[in-house]
Design an enzyme around this catalytic site. Sequence first.
Site, PDB file in Angstrom:
ATOM      1  N   ASN A  84      35.680  52.734  44.359  1.00  0.00           N
ATOM      2  CA  ASN A  84      35.647  51.385  43.794  1.00  0.00           C
ATOM      3  C   ASN A  84      34.674  51.275  42.631  1.00  0.00           C
ATOM      4  O   ASN A  84      34.929  50.570  41.656  1.00  0.00           O
ATOM      5  CB  ASN A  84      35.296  50.372  44.883  1.00  0.00           C
ATOM      6  CG  ASN A  84      36.500  49.997  45.726  1.00  0.00           C
ATOM      7  OD1 ASN A  84      37.641  50.253  45.346  1.00  0.00           O
ATOM      8  ND2 ASN A  84      36.257  49.390  46.873  1.00  0.00           N
ATOM      9  N   CYS A  93      35.958  43.315  46.647  1.00  0.00           N
ATOM     10  CA  CYS A  93      35.642  44.743  46.765  1.00  0.00           C
ATOM     11  C   CYS A  93      34.728  45.268  45.654  1.00  0.00           C
ATOM     12  O   CYS A  93      33.648  45.782  45.939  1.00  0.00           O
ATOM     13  CB  CYS A  93      36.936  45.558  46.796  1.00  0.00           C
ATOM     14  SG  CYS A  93      37.925  45.282  48.281  1.00  0.00           S
ATOM     15  N   LYS A 116      42.766  37.907  40.268  1.00  0.00           N
ATOM     16  CA  LYS A 116      43.834  38.772  39.769  1.00  0.00           C
ATOM     17  C   LYS A 116      45.164  38.170  40.212  1.00  0.00           C
ATOM     18  O   LYS A 116      45.192  37.275  41.075  1.00  0.00           O
ATOM     19  CB  LYS A 116      43.686  40.200  40.299  1.00  0.00           C
ATOM     20  CG  LYS A 116      43.928  40.343  41.804  1.00  0.00           C
ATOM     21  CD  LYS A 116      43.854  41.806  42.230  1.00  0.00           C
ATOM     22  CE  LYS A 116      44.171  41.954  43.728  1.00  0.00           C
ATOM     23  NZ  LYS A 116      44.172  43.385  44.129  1.00  0.00           N
ATOM     24  N   LYS A 131      34.574  55.938  49.693  1.00  0.00           N
ATOM     25  CA  LYS A 131      35.099  54.578  49.509  1.00  0.00           C
ATOM     26  C   LYS A 131      34.306  53.836  48.448  1.00  0.00           C
ATOM     27  O   LYS A 131      34.874  53.198  47.550  1.00  0.00           O
ATOM     28  CB  LYS A 131      35.056  53.842  50.843  1.00  0.00           C
ATOM     29  CG  LYS A 131      35.713  52.469  50.835  1.00  0.00           C
ATOM     30  CD  LYS A 131      34.721  51.335  50.652  1.00  0.00           C
ATOM     31  CE  LYS A 131      35.417  49.991  50.867  1.00  0.00           C
ATOM     32  NZ  LYS A 131      34.507  48.864  50.601  1.00  0.00           N
TER      33      LYS A 131
END
Length: 242
Positions: free
Chosen positions: A14, A66, A127, A10
Amino acid sequence: MDVRSAEFTKYAANCMLATKISFMNEMANLAELLGADIEEVRKGIGSDPRIGYHFIYPGLGYGGSCFPKDVRALIRTAGDVGFEPVLLHSVEARNNAQKVVLFDKLKSHFNGDLTGKTFALWGLAFKPNTDDMREAPSRVLMEALWQAGARVQAYDPEAMNEAQQIYGQRDDLTLCGTKEAALRGADALLIATEWKNFRAPSFELIRDQLKTAVIFDGRNLYDPAVVARHGIQYVSIGRKAS
């Protein structure tokens, strides 16, 4: 997959995407100095199936919950086991530097003095399609403008309430109901988020509403030649100013 590998996967995923973003931003800054057009470069390298087009769009850097968190977390984890993550440090450093690129261009354009000026800002979320402003480049940009004595007239399709909660009532911030309202009487237009409804504006309206006809586009939304035909100066990321 074992649990430890799943956790690491994970973070690695990212961090890989964050690395692609920082790499393209670094290439954009270099392309600008070399006289190349990063949008043409992006199309060229993206056509290579080993690279592809995902996450190679230059701009103002990544934000949100994130990528920043996971890059920092993996840097700390590496330190805990005595490993120096040279690349991850560089990814984070480039991203932090990229968030001030548009402000630096703006300050240079106005000869270093932004005192008393008003700027229209399109985009607050980090975003499109979210109201999330966590570590958004817009926040770095606005706070730098305020520090320089400027005012901001901002619009975002989703993040207006979030901006109100973060900043409250300020004399140097006006949250506008439409993107057109943000233009009125502003000294320039700044774009920080690539929302779909920013992609096909009325350039005539932009030119007529601004005190000086100039757009500082942190997301490379427009064709410089099209903007220039409307009598507007266009400053973007990794391309020559028109």
